[in-house]
Design a protein around this motif. Structure first.
Motif, PDB file in Angstrom:
ATOM      1  N   LYS A 431       0.824  -1.214   0.000  1.00 32.67           N
ATOM      2  CA  LYS A 431       0.000   0.000   0.000  1.00 32.67           C
ATOM      3  C   LYS A 431       0.856   1.260   0.000  1.00 32.67           C
ATOM      4  O   LYS A 431       1.896   1.302   0.674  1.00 32.67           O
ATOM      5  N   THR A 432       0.397   2.263  -0.675  1.00 32.55           N
ATOM      6  CA  THR A 432       1.041   3.577  -0.628  1.00 32.55           C
ATOM      7  C   THR A 432       0.930   4.108   0.804  1.00 32.55           C
ATOM      8  O   THR A 432      -0.167   4.135   1.361  1.00 32.55           O
ATOM      9  N   THR A 433       2.066   4.497   1.382  1.00 34.14           N
ATOM     10  CA  THR A 433       2.027   4.953   2.775  1.00 34.14           C
ATOM     11  C   THR A 433       2.830   6.250   2.916  1.00 34.14           C
ATOM     12  O   THR A 433       3.987   6.242   3.343  1.00 34.14           O
ATOM     13  N   PRO A 434       2.221   7.382   2.551  1.00 36.31           N
ATOM     14  CA  PRO A 434       2.953   8.654   2.607  1.00 36.31           C
ATOM     15  C   PRO A 434       3.163   9.109   4.046  1.00 36.31           C
ATOM     16  O   PRO A 434       2.424   8.700   4.948  1.00 36.31           O
ATOM     17  N   PRO A 435       4.166   9.975   4.261  1.00 39.41           N
ATOM     18  CA  PRO A 435       4.385  10.481   5.627  1.00 39.41           C
ATOM     19  C   PRO A 435       3.184  11.302   6.092  1.00 39.41           C
ATOM     20  O   PRO A 435       2.531  11.963   5.288  1.00 39.41           O
ATOM     21  N   ALA A 436       2.915  11.216   7.394  1.00 36.03           N
ATOM     22  CA  ALA A 436       1.769  11.947   7.932  1.00 36.03           C
ATOM     23  C   ALA A 436       2.148  13.383   8.286  1.00 36.03           C
ATOM     24  O   ALA A 436       1.296  14.257   8.352  1.00 36.03           O
ATOM     25  N   ARG A 437       3.457  13.602   8.524  1.00 36.90           N
ATOM     26  CA  ARG A 437       3.879  14.944   8.966  1.00 36.90           C
ATOM     27  C   ARG A 437       5.005  15.455   8.065  1.00 36.90           C
ATOM     28  O   ARG A 437       5.884  14.676   7.663  1.00 36.90           O
ATOM     29  N   LYS A 438       4.982  16.744   7.817  1.00 34.02           N
ATOM     30  CA  LYS A 438       5.989  17.342   6.944  1.00 34.02           C
ATOM     31  C   LYS A 438       7.413  17.054   7.442  1.00 34.02           C
ATOM     32  O   LYS A 438       8.325  16.804   6.657  1.00 34.02           O
ATOM     33  N   GLN A 439       7.595  17.068   8.768  1.00 29.29           N
ATOM     34  CA  GLN A 439       8.957  16.874   9.297  1.00 29.29           C
ATOM     35  C   GLN A 439       9.494  15.462   9.058  1.00 29.29           C
ATOM     36  O   GLN A 439      10.674  15.211   9.224  1.00 29.29           O
ATOM     37  N   ASP A 440       8.618  14.543   8.647  1.00 34.61           N
ATOM     38  CA  ASP A 440       9.086  13.179   8.373  1.00 34.61           C
ATOM     39  C   ASP A 440       9.430  12.950   6.899  1.00 34.61           C
ATOM     40  O   ASP A 440       9.899  11.877   6.529  1.00 34.61           O
ATOM     41  N   VAL A 441       9.156  13.944   6.058  1.00 30.98           N
ATOM     42  CA  VAL A 441       9.342  13.755   4.619  1.00 30.98           C
ATOM     43  C   VAL A 441      10.822  13.660   4.265  1.00 30.98           C
ATOM     44  O   VAL A 441      11.639  14.451   4.728  1.00 30.98           O
ATOM     45  N   GLY A 455       5.436  14.233  -1.790  1.00 25.61           N
ATOM     46  CA  GLY A 455       6.652  13.573  -2.241  1.00 25.61           C
ATOM     47  C   GLY A 455       6.421  12.099  -2.520  1.00 25.61           C
ATOM     48  O   GLY A 455       5.296  11.609  -2.465  1.00 25.61           O
ATOM     49  N   ARG A 456       7.517  11.390  -2.782  1.00 24.24           N
ATOM     50  CA  ARG A 456       7.419  10.011  -3.265  1.00 24.24           C
ATOM     51  C   ARG A 456       7.781   8.955  -2.214  1.00 24.24           C
ATOM     52  O   ARG A 456       7.914   7.785  -2.531  1.00 24.24           O
ATOM     53  N   ASP A 457       7.909   9.397  -0.946  1.00 26.93           N
ATOM     54  CA  ASP A 457       8.249   8.417   0.106  1.00 26.93           C
ATOM     55  C   ASP A 457       7.193   7.315   0.208  1.00 26.93           C
ATOM     56  O   ASP A 457       7.527   6.158   0.500  1.00 26.93           O
ATOM     57  N   GLY A 458       5.961   7.666  -0.013  1.00 32.93           N
ATOM     58  CA  GLY A 458       4.845   6.732   0.193  1.00 32.93           C
ATOM     59  C   GLY A 458       4.912   5.493  -0.663  1.00 32.93           C
ATOM     60  O   GLY A 458       4.363   4.445  -0.307  1.00 32.93           O
ATOM     61  N   GLU A 459       5.589   5.601  -1.811  1.00 33.70           N
ATOM     62  CA  GLU A 459       5.708   4.425  -2.697  1.00 33.70           C
ATOM     63  C   GLU A 459       7.109   3.815  -2.632  1.00 33.70           C
ATOM     64  O   GLU A 459       7.459   2.967  -3.451  1.00 33.70           O
ATOM     65  N   ARG A 460       7.913   4.278  -1.682  1.00 36.42           N
ATOM     66  CA  ARG A 460       9.295   3.787  -1.588  1.00 36.42           C
ATOM     67  C   ARG A 460       9.576   3.109  -0.249  1.00 36.42           C
ATOM     68  O   ARG A 460      10.740   2.974   0.153  1.00 36.42           O
ATOM     69  N   THR A 461       8.545   2.733   0.466  1.00 32.60           N
ATOM     70  CA  THR A 461       8.742   2.143   1.797  1.00 32.60           C
ATOM     71  C   THR A 461       9.376   0.748   1.667  1.00 32.60           C
ATOM     72  O   THR A 461       9.329   0.139   0.594  1.00 32.60           O
ATOM     73  N   PRO A 462       9.989   0.256   2.752  1.00 32.15           N
ATOM     74  CA  PRO A 462      10.706  -1.020   2.673  1.00 32.15           C
ATOM     75  C   PRO A 462       9.849  -2.188   2.196  1.00 32.15           C
ATOM     76  O   PRO A 462       8.658  -2.280   2.525  1.00 32.15           O
ATOM     77  N   VAL A 482       8.478   1.221   8.115  1.00 36.18           N
ATOM     78  CA  VAL A 482       7.749   0.092   7.528  1.00 36.18           C
ATOM     79  C   VAL A 482       6.262   0.342   7.772  1.00 36.18           C
ATOM     80  O   VAL A 482       5.852   0.595   8.901  1.00 36.18           O
ATOM     81  N   PRO A 483       5.432   0.292   6.729  1.00 37.55           N
ATOM     82  CA  PRO A 483       3.998   0.558   6.917  1.00 37.55           C
ATOM     83  C   PRO A 483       3.352  -0.452   7.866  1.00 37.55           C
ATOM     84  O   PRO A 483       3.725  -1.636   7.857  1.00 37.55           O
TER      85      PRO A 483
END
Ligand code: NOJ
Ligand code: CA
Length: 604
Positions: A431-441, A455-462, A482-483
């Protein structure tokens, strides 16, 4: 983020325009170019040359695949340790996003040394071992080749910005500002923007000129008008081909050249006649002067000649050139193959089908017919996902039937003709799991564009290997969290479930590889007025015809493929694959499909 939208191209919906070419024939009311149906025996030199034509290619984001040294970052040895899994899946090649030394502003797409491996991923010896171990399992390794820009920390750019008369100055794109004087830098030469937000021109105080960057400020564009750049990249390509790579995926190739007139780009207007404002707060430009300029074709012809020189009858045979080609329409995509006497890409990516981002049967059918009729005798490369776009759940899912919808998409991917590319984790439904907070991006565009663009973190999780704390990805702290969904969505769980999406992927890939109709048969749409079910047939001389019916809706549907005009009259229908629990049809005349159900059968 929707990468196509980010590229700001208006995706023109091209409707069915059929061309009648040499060897054309009609079936099911559709005109097709007859495809080559000779299937070389595996292990012969012909199969070494043709391996890419029916290839299954797996994209790995190395940072997120498998960590082996506990630093929370995936590495080459991690990929090597998972080769048995990849072989079990049935992949022919793995494409690695960049693993070269990089300051990692764009996580590897800002390269500071093209002839080495970043220590966080391992060493050249680890790389050689990966290539050798992959070869033992009949898997080729495809490298990412970033030729539009380097890192600002690359030696070429360090030299270039050191003085105006440095020999490397002309390796990059420099211009004076508008209204620039000896004391005033003026303003950037024109309105061109970075795809990552704001002006594409960066002032360099030391040498008092602007340099151009289509992507991040730290990714200066190289100057393809300089012949030395051509030689430098051919040399880099040869370096990796000699190490036995199976080919390259060319990054952002459509951005290699800019219009020399430096004219402003047009501003895209909305329905209200006002400029469209993008996620970065800038007016959206039409990219008409900085994308898909004619110069890129001679460059790709040159790269093809350079790569072809390494083709051999030995593994890896043909060295394949894949293009990152988000084009506006099928005609532009067709150009990316080049002419037969001047070939360019073997496999420019067809983003027309996979990024429709809506389960609309009519649009899918139209795009799939385009790819069968508008690219001559070339081979399509379909894909639905990559490291720049939200995953399949976010673009196609409904939150209820996501797994069934992913069966639908993977069926289009693997049961269509040509090469197929998919992204790590799609096979288990990550699943796409984007960061919930700007400071985590982590991805800088997510900071510039927050909250519209996360950003693209949500599709790059482990990668989710098992149900343990870090999903079997690392023993350290993962570079991206890890989601939570990893507890249930993971390879170990999927392997234990014969009805899993993973099992479906494996079955489809096996079908693609072993059934002659799917391996290289022609692809003909059936039942072409149907707006709920997409049906097609695969047909190879001497082999049984195969039919595929895919329900694009949440309601049950019944299709009659005997009446669809393809001359199919089945005495018997043998089921090859169907959605778990789905009904077994007794005849072609009444194929029943549950919600997002898939049926694949052989006509006997
Ligand atoms: C396309 C790549 O896929 C993307 O990840 C990268 O940011 C840009 N090109 C720039 O290299
Ligand atoms: Ca590591």
């Amino acid at each position: 983020m929707d990468w196509i939208k980010l590229n700001a191209r208006t995706i023109a919906t091209s409707f069915l325009a059929l061309t009648l070419g040499a060897g054309a024939y009609h079936a099911g009311g559709q005109t097709l170019l007859a495809q080559s149906t000779s299937q070389p025996e595996s292990g012969t030199s012909a199969s070494m040359q043709d391996w890419w034509k029916n290839a299954v290619i797996y994209e790995i984001y190395p940072r997120s695949f498998q960590d082996t040294n506990g630093d929370g970052i995936g590495d080459l040895n991690g990929i090597t340790s998972r080769l048995d899994y990849l072989q079990g899946l049935g992949v022919d090649a793995i494409w690695l996003t960049p693993v070269y030394p990089s300051p990692d502003v764009d996580f590897g797409y800002d390269i500071s040394d093209y002839k080495n491996i970043d220590p966080q991923y391992g060493t050249l010896a680890d790389f050689d071992r990966l290539v050798a171990e992959a070869a033992k399992r009949h898997i080729r390794v495809i490298m990412d080749m970033v030729m539009n820009h380097t890192s600002d920390k690359h030696e070429w750019f360090i030299q270039a910005r050191s003085s105006r008369d440095n020999p490397y100055r002309d390796w990059f794109v420099w211009h004076d500002g508008m209204g620039q004087t000896s004391t005033d830098k003026g303003v950037p030469p024109n309105n061109w923007q970075s795809l990552f937000g704001h002006s594409a021109w960066q002032w360099d105080e030391k040498t008092r000129q602007y340099y151009y960057h289509k992507f991040y400020v730290q990714q200066p564009d190289v100057n393809w008008d300089n012949p030395q750049i051509h030689e430098a990249f051919k040399d880099i390509i040869a370096f990796w081909l000699k190490r036995g790579v199976g080919g390259f995926r060319f990054d952002a190739v459509t951005t290699l050249y800019e219009d020399p007139s430096l004219a402003d780009e047009g501003v895209v207007l909305g329905k209200d006649g006002k400029p469209v404002i993008n996620a970065y707060g800038d007016p959206q430009l039409d990219n008409s002067k900085t994308d898909n300029q004619p110069g890129l074709h001679p460059v790709m012809q040159e790269m093809r000649v350079a790569a072809d020189a390494f083709n051999s009858n030995k593994f890896p045979g043909t060295r394949v050139l894949i293009g990152e080609t988000y084009m506006d329409n099928i005609a532009e995509l067709a150009e990316m193959y080049g002419a037969p006497e001047k070939p360019e890409f073997h496999l420019p990516m067809d983003t027309q089908v996979g990024f429709i981002n809506k389960l609309d049967v009519t649009v899918f059918r139209s795009k799939l017919i385009d790819v069968e009729t508008q690219i001559g005798h070339n081979i399509p490369l379909l894909l639905f996902d990559n490291h720049d776009n939200p995953r399949l759940d976010a673009r196609y899912g409904d939150g209820i039937h996501d797994t069934d919808i992913e069966r639908v998409l993977s069926t289009v991917l693997f049961a269509s003709r040509g090469a197929a590319l998919f992204y790590y984790g799609d096979e288990i439904g990550m699943k796409t799991t984007p960061p919930a907070r700007k400071q985590d991006v982590k991805d800088p565009i997510g900071v510039t564009g927050w909250p519209k663009e996360k950003g693209r973190d949500g599709e790059r999780t482990p990668m989710q290997w098992d149900g343990s704390a870090n999903a079997g990805f690392t023993k350290g702290t993962p570079w991206l969290p890890v989601p939570p969904s990893a507890a249930t969505i993971n390879v170990e769980a999927a392997k234990a479930d014969p009805k899993s999406l993973l099992a479906w992927y494996k079955s489809l890939i096996r079908l693609k590889k072993t059934n002659p109709a799917f391996a290289n048969g022609a692809n003909l749409m059936l039942d072409t007025e149907n707006t709920k079910v997409l049906s097609w047939m695969r047909q190879a001389p001497g082999a049984a015809e195969a039919v595929v019916a895919v329900n694009f809706t949440a309601e049950p549907q019944t299709v009659n493929l005997a009446a669809s005009g393809a001359g199919l009259q089945a005495a018997h229908l043998k089921t090859l694959l169907k959605t778990p629990g789905g009904p077994v049809p007794r005849s072609l005349a009444a194929i029943k499909l549950g919600a997002y159900g898939v049926y694949i059968g052989e006509v006997q």
